[in-house]
Write a protein that holds these residues in place. Structure first.
Motif, mmCIF file in Angstrom:
data_model
loop_
_atom_site.group_PDB
_atom_site.id
_atom_site.type_symbol
_atom_site.label_atom_id
_atom_site.label_comp_id
_atom_site.label_asym_id
_atom_site.label_seq_id
_atom_site.Cartn_x
_atom_site.Cartn_y
_atom_site.Cartn_z
ATOM 1 N N VAL A 22 0.880 -1.166 0.000
ATOM 2 C CA VAL A 22 0.000 0.000 0.000
ATOM 3 C C VAL A 22 0.916 1.213 0.000
ATOM 4 O O VAL A 22 1.834 1.302 0.821
ATOM 5 C CB VAL A 22 -0.918 0.029 1.246
ATOM 6 C CG1 VAL A 22 -1.780 1.286 1.245
ATOM 7 C CG2 VAL A 22 -1.775 -1.232 1.318
ATOM 8 N N SER A 23 0.685 2.132 -0.931
ATOM 9 C CA SER A 23 1.532 3.321 -1.009
ATOM 10 C C SER A 23 0.682 4.559 -1.257
ATOM 11 O O SER A 23 -0.534 4.457 -1.440
ATOM 12 C CB SER A 23 2.570 3.172 -2.125
ATOM 13 O OG SER A 23 1.964 3.384 -3.387
ATOM 14 N N GLY A 24 1.354 5.696 -1.311
ATOM 15 C CA GLY A 24 0.683 6.964 -1.547
ATOM 16 C C GLY A 24 0.209 7.173 -2.965
ATOM 17 O O GLY A 24 -0.288 8.242 -3.298
ATOM 18 N N GLY A 25 0.376 6.168 -3.814
ATOM 19 C CA GLY A 25 -0.214 6.204 -5.147
ATOM 20 C C GLY A 25 0.497 7.070 -6.164
ATOM 21 O O GLY A 25 -0.037 7.318 -7.236
ATOM 22 N N GLY A 26 1.725 7.497 -5.846
ATOM 23 C CA GLY A 26 2.481 8.315 -6.784
ATOM 24 C C GLY A 26 3.414 7.481 -7.639
ATOM 25 O O GLY A 26 3.799 6.373 -7.270
ATOM 26 N N CYS A 27 3.802 8.064 -8.783
ATOM 27 C CA CYS A 27 4.686 7.351 -9.705
ATOM 28 C C CYS A 27 6.066 8.002 -9.775
ATOM 29 O O CYS A 27 6.860 7.658 -10.642
ATOM 30 C CB CYS A 27 4.067 7.283 -11.093
ATOM 31 S SG CYS A 27 3.857 8.896 -11.881
ATOM 32 N N VAL A 28 6.357 8.927 -8.881
ATOM 33 C CA VAL A 28 7.618 9.654 -8.918
ATOM 34 C C VAL A 28 8.417 9.429 -7.637
ATOM 35 O O VAL A 28 7.875 9.026 -6.603
ATOM 36 C CB VAL A 28 7.389 11.169 -9.133
ATOM 37 C CG1 VAL A 28 6.770 11.432 -10.494
ATOM 38 C CG2 VAL A 28 6.529 11.759 -8.036
ATOM 39 N N GLY A 29 9.721 9.698 -7.715
ATOM 40 C CA GLY A 29 10.594 9.596 -6.555
ATOM 41 C C GLY A 29 10.631 8.195 -5.972
ATOM 42 O O GLY A 29 10.461 7.198 -6.688
ATOM 43 N N MET A 30 10.864 8.137 -4.675
ATOM 44 C CA MET A 30 10.931 6.846 -3.997
ATOM 45 C C MET A 30 9.601 6.117 -4.096
ATOM 46 O O MET A 30 9.569 4.889 -4.206
ATOM 47 C CB MET A 30 11.316 7.037 -2.527
ATOM 48 C CG MET A 30 12.757 7.459 -2.316
ATOM 49 S SD MET A 30 13.153 7.819 -0.584
ATOM 50 C CE MET A 30 13.152 6.164 0.126
#
Length: 181
Positions: free
Chosen positions: A37-45
């Motif tokens: 489960v993640s913050g849903g972003g495709c950039v950085g870490m």
């Protein structure tokens, strides 16, 4: 298996070593059969984390506010992408969807997520395990400061004890696996 939420940086200007740490974390979560489960972003870490999980055959759930979708930084490759109306509701959904939490190096957003999940644990609103990965002493100054808060009784030692601190991803996931069984 478990749904492991990872908090980490989404900056596009990080050293390669932090991106590699995130990719390693995602891959290790997947190898152990957990869902990311993640913050849903495709950039950085955050992007490297999700890519690492998928490359190792893992399932990913991204949780992102509409404002970040509008900025075109959403991880559209997520197996499940949940779009919220605000950053606050994003954290609530991430906490609800997760069985445990790992915090990697990051900035204000990462710290906000860590402190939200940690504070709600101290209030007994959940009993989900939390691990902070202190690679190369990244969080040492903060941990020293928190220890001083406990020494001055602004923070109860029991609250401080709710967070497990490790220096490697493997140790972090080993700790979670022990706590989740």
């Amino acid at each position: 298996m478990a749904a492991i939420c990872v908090f980490c940086a989404s900056s596009r200007t990080l050293d390669r070593r932090w991106l590699d740490l995130a990719a390693e974390t995602g891959a290790e979560i997947a190898r152990r059969g957990h869902t990311l489960v993640s913050g849903g972003g495709c950039v950085g870490m955050m992007g490297a984390l999700a890519d690492g999980a998928r490359a190792a055959g893992g399932r990913t759930i991204g949780v992102i506010p509409q404002s970040l979708v509008d900025l075109e930084v959403a991880d559209l490759a997520s197996d499940e992408l949940l779009v919220t109306d605000s950053m606050a509701s994003r954290k609530t959904v991430m906490i609800d969807k997760s069985d445990a939490f790992v915090t990697l190096p990051g900035g204000l957003g990462t710290l906000d997520e860590l402190f939200e999940v940690w504070t709600t644990a101290t209030l007994a609103l959940h009993a989900k395990p939390m691990v902070l990965v202190d690679t190369d002493g990244f969080y040492r100054p903060m941990l020293d400061w928190l220890g001083a808060l406990a020494d001055q009784t602004f923070l109860k030692p029991a609250g401080l004890g709710l967070l497990t601190v490790t220096d490697t991803v493997t140790a972090a996931l080993d700790a979670l696996d022990r706590q989740l069984t």
